[in-house]
Design an enzyme around this catalytic site. Structure first.
Site, PDB file in Angstrom:
ATOM      1  N   GLU A 251       0.830  -1.217   0.000  1.00  0.00           N
ATOM      2  CA  GLU A 251       0.000   0.000   0.000  1.00  0.00           C
ATOM      3  C   GLU A 251       0.858   1.257   0.000  1.00  0.00           C
ATOM      4  OE1 GLU A 251      -1.926  -0.541   3.746  1.00  0.00           O
ATOM      5  OE2 GLU A 251      -2.858  -2.427   3.168  1.00  0.00           O
TER       6      GLU A 251
ATOM      7  N   GLY B 149       2.055   4.965  -0.705  1.00  0.00           N
ATOM      8  CA  GLY B 149       1.498   6.261  -1.076  1.00  0.00           C
ATOM      9  C   GLY B 149       2.639   7.163  -1.499  1.00  0.00           C
ATOM     10  N   ARG B 150       3.457   7.512  -0.506  1.00  0.00           N
ATOM     11  CA  ARG B 150       4.530   8.489  -0.718  1.00  0.00           C
ATOM     12  C   ARG B 150       5.535   8.037  -1.775  1.00  0.00           C
ATOM     13  NH1 ARG B 150       6.106  11.725   3.794  1.00  0.00           N
ATOM     14  NH2 ARG B 150       5.237  10.068   5.078  1.00  0.00           N
TER      15      ARG B 150
ATOM     16  N   ARG C 171       3.366  20.247   5.793  1.00  0.00           N
ATOM     17  CA  ARG C 171       4.340  19.297   6.357  1.00  0.00           C
ATOM     18  C   ARG C 171       5.451  19.960   7.184  1.00  0.00           C
ATOM     19  NH1 ARG C 171       7.150  16.015   4.198  1.00  0.00           N
ATOM     20  NH2 ARG C 171       6.603  14.269   5.514  1.00  0.00           N
TER      21      ARG C 171
ATOM     22  N   TYR D 120       5.242  18.607  10.847  1.00  0.00           N
ATOM     23  CA  TYR D 120       6.208  17.551  11.192  1.00  0.00           C
ATOM     24  C   TYR D 120       7.648  18.073  11.233  1.00  0.00           C
ATOM     25  CZ  TYR D 120       2.374  14.834   9.013  1.00  0.00           C
ATOM     26  OH  TYR D 120       1.162  14.312   8.635  1.00  0.00           O
TER      27      TYR D 120
ATOM     28  N   CYS E 221      -0.724  34.309   9.519  1.00  0.00           N
ATOM     29  CA  CYS E 221      -0.384  34.968  10.779  1.00  0.00           C
ATOM     30  C   CYS E 221      -0.049  33.970  11.872  1.00  0.00           C
ATOM     31  CB  CYS E 221      -1.535  35.858  11.202  1.00  0.00           C
ATOM     32  SG  CYS E 221      -2.031  36.929   9.863  1.00  0.00           S
ATOM     33  N   GLU E 222       0.977  33.195  11.679  1.00  0.00           N
ATOM     34  CA  GLU E 222       1.473  32.246  12.676  1.00  0.00           C
ATOM     35  C   GLU E 222       2.959  32.068  12.434  1.00  0.00           C
ATOM     36  OE1 GLU E 222      -0.258  28.699  13.804  1.00  0.00           O
ATOM     37  OE2 GLU E 222      -2.219  29.109  12.911  1.00  0.00           O
TER      38      GLU E 222
ATOM     39  N   TYR F 145       1.100  13.994   0.376  1.00  0.00           N
ATOM     40  CA  TYR F 145       0.702  14.704   1.587  1.00  0.00           C
ATOM     41  C   TYR F 145       0.928  16.222   1.438  1.00  0.00           C
ATOM     42  CZ  TYR F 145       0.894   9.858   2.984  1.00  0.00           C
ATOM     43  OH  TYR F 145       0.705   8.492   3.027  1.00  0.00           O
TER      44      TYR F 145
HETATM   45  N1  LLP Z   1      -1.354   1.982   4.537  1.00  0.00           N
HETATM   46  C1  LLP Z   1      -1.806   2.477   5.698  1.00  0.00           C
HETATM   47  C2  LLP Z   1      -2.670   1.631   6.538  1.00  0.00           C
HETATM   48  C3  LLP Z   1      -1.470   3.782   6.090  1.00  0.00           C
HETATM   49  O1  LLP Z   1      -1.924   4.261   7.247  1.00  0.00           O
HETATM   50  C4  LLP Z   1      -0.651   4.581   5.258  1.00  0.00           C
HETATM   51  C5  LLP Z   1      -0.288   5.953   5.637  1.00  0.00           C
HETATM   52  C6  LLP Z   1      -0.207   4.029   4.047  1.00  0.00           C
HETATM   53  C7  LLP Z   1      -0.574   2.724   3.727  1.00  0.00           C
HETATM   54  C8  LLP Z   1       0.649   4.784   3.092  1.00  0.00           C
HETATM   55  O2  LLP Z   1       1.871   5.114   3.661  1.00  0.00           O
HETATM   56  P1  LLP Z   1       3.075   5.692   2.757  1.00  0.00           P
HETATM   57  O3  LLP Z   1       3.458   4.601   1.781  1.00  0.00           O
HETATM   58  O4  LLP Z   1       2.588   6.903   2.063  1.00  0.00           O
HETATM   59  O5  LLP Z   1       4.146   5.980   3.731  1.00  0.00           O
HETATM   60  N2  LLP Z   1       0.828  12.964   6.383  1.00  0.00           N
HETATM   61  C9  LLP Z   1       2.041  12.249   6.727  1.00  0.00           C
HETATM   62  C10 LLP Z   1       1.981  10.777   6.363  1.00  0.00           C
HETATM   63  C11 LLP Z   1       0.784  10.044   6.953  1.00  0.00           C
HETATM   64  C12 LLP Z   1       0.749   8.582   6.596  1.00  0.00           C
HETATM   65  C13 LLP Z   1      -0.509   7.945   7.049  1.00  0.00           C
HETATM   66  N3  LLP Z   1      -0.668   6.566   6.687  1.00  0.00           N
HETATM   67  C14 LLP Z   1       3.219  12.955   6.077  1.00  0.00           C
HETATM   68  O6  LLP Z   1       3.030  13.987   5.451  1.00  0.00           O
HETATM   69  O7  LLP Z   1       4.359  12.521   6.229  1.00  0.00           O
END
Ligand code: LLP
Length: 433
Positions: free
Chosen positions: A287, A289-290, A326, A330, A356-357, A385
């Site tokens: 799964e 994403g990034r 981000r 973070y 304004c922060e 993200y």
């Molecule tokens: N699967 C599950 C169950 C997840 O909770 C997530 C991400 C992914 C897959 C995908 O993860 P990736 O491959 O993208 O690392 N907003 C944060 C990242 C939050 C990730 C949440 N869950 C940031 O900007 O770093």
């Protein structure tokens, strides 16, 4: 590798000078490379080639319909976390049968919708959720396909806000309880036990935590699979990307350099995990994403003012924390480079937005070539993200998004009209004299 590089001193996305997009569509502007999304997908897909596998892109990272369609065309399934995300996948032409539904708080309405659409699996995060899904499936006369998310209690060595696989986190069910939960689930008539799932965190830059988690969960999967006739094991997402050397990492030879040697990449990920997973003879889901979207996009912003306070050189730009949260949220690092390659002297700068922060910053004490009003800067690695976490804070409109394919660019999200920000708000009658 990605498709952002200087050509004749101008930052290009694929074959398009980003300046030409900015002149047409204004700033702040998200610019995405279609080829990078599909190349990253293919790279991972090929690395896992020895396994029966399915990539389910986690669209929480970037869910623009055009991005989803690019991945649908590449053969991707999707990891969704809400009804809205499932509706997006469908709107983009994706197949619900390749969708897995994650998240600790699925509502009855969301479960019902996903069941009706025939998703591949609910990744269940608590016993109460199991009971709820069983009950809704019964009402609809369906069998709900489920996997249980195991929390392996492994520290992913990443930022605290994106660590998910330890008992200090709200996710999944404790490793020690999994077998009894499967026994319980097997007794619920309206469930079909389809798999086992885990996810230990995001932006992992080492392979060891993945290896540890897979090694820990494998014996469990090996016992559960034949007992309950499971089809799949999902090892989650989390593959990290390069933020600090993002521009350089776009060239293939960078990956031969000593500084890249220890970094995680799909080949290393697969070389470690495929031999462990192969004997399981289950379909393996991942799964990411990034990894797919992170370095596929940049956020372009215009320098509005430069201000010296005696202590600091502030570069005030027209993008803000509402466009890319981000760094504020973070303390994350995004490489910042000018659209026109600059030979100007580098000076220590704080790049800040107009909100304004004091938290509204993109970089602090960063050595950057001296810039002035009207210059354009690109914040790299903003494809994941980035836009998806944008808000209307300070009544700022949402940025536009452009997708580039070769020498063409198309707006894939119009810049939000300011009136639209409050178009669903109402003033009650009693306030109007
Ligand atoms: N699967 C599950 C169950 C997840 O909770 C997530 C991400 C992914 C897959 C995908 O993860 P990736 O491959 O993208 O690392 N907003 C944060 C990242 C939050 C990730 C949440 N869950 C940031 O900007 O770093």
């Amino acid at each position: 590798m990605h498709e952002f590089r200087y050509v004749n001193g101008e930052l290009n996305c694929e074959q398009v000078p980003i300046r030409s997009l900015v002149e047409k569509y204004g700033t702040p502007l998200y610019v995405y490379s279609q080829k990078t999304f599909s190349d990253h997908f293919k790279k991972l897909d090929q690395a896992l080639g020895a396994l029966d596998h399915q990539i389910c892109y986690a669209l929480k990272a970037n869910s623009n319909l055009a991005v989803l369609r690019t991945l649908v065309n590449a053969g991707s399934g999707f990891d969704i976390v809400s009804e809205g995300e499932l509706r997006r996948v469908i709107a983009a032409g994706g197949n619900p049968k390749l969708c897995v539904f994650a998240g600790v708080g699925k509502t009855a309405r969301e479960i019902e919708f996903a069941l009706k659409k025939g998703i591949y699996s609910f990744n269940v995060e608590s016993e109460a959720e199991l009971v709820r899904i069983n009950q809704i499936a019964g009402k609809l006369g369906k069998k709900a396909p489920i996997a249980i998310r195991v929390n392996p209690n492994i520290d992913a060595h990443t930022h605290a806000k994106i660590t998910t696989g330890t008992y200090a986190n709200k996710f999944g069910i404790a490793f020690e309880e999994i077998e009894s939960i499967y026994a319980r689930a097997a007794k619920l008539k309206n469930l079909k036990l389809r798999g086992l799932q885990m996810h230990i965190g995001s932006q992992l830059t080492e392979v060891e935590p993945f290896e540890q988690a897979v090694k820990k969960v494998l014996p469990l999967a090996t016992r559960l699979a034949p007992k309950y006739n499971l089809e799949f094991f999902s090892i989650g997402g989390g593959l990290g990307i390069i933020y600090d050397n993002a521009l350089a990492s776009g060239s293939s030879d960078w990956w031969q350099k000593p500084e890249a040697k220890n970094l995680l990449n799909p080949e290393k990920y697969a070389a470690t995990l495929v031999p462990l997973l192969k004997p399981l003879s289950l379909k393996i889901l991942i799964e990411p994403g990034r990894f797919i979207s992170g370095n596929s996009g940049v956020l372009v912003t215009r320098v509005e003012y430069v201000k010296q306070t005696g202590k600091k050189n502030f570069v005030i730009v027209d993008a803000a924390m509402n466009d890319l949260i981000r760094p504020a949220f973070y303390d994350s690092f995004h490489q910042i480079i000018p659209l026109r390659k600059s030979k100007a002297k580098e000076i220590s700068s704080d790049v800040v937005g107009p909100i304004c922060e004091s938290g509204d910053f993109f970089a602090k004490d960063r050595m950057l070539p001296k810039v002035g009003e009207g210059d354009f800067l690109a914040l790299l690695s903003a494809g994941a993200y980035g836009f998806v976490m944008a808000s209307n804070y300070n009544s700022r409109g949402l940025a536009a998004e452009v997708l580039v394919n070769g020498n063409k660019g198309a707006v894939v999200r119009e810049r939000q009209n300011l009136d639209d920000i409050w178009s669903s708000e109402r003033i009650p009658k009693w306030l109007i004299a």
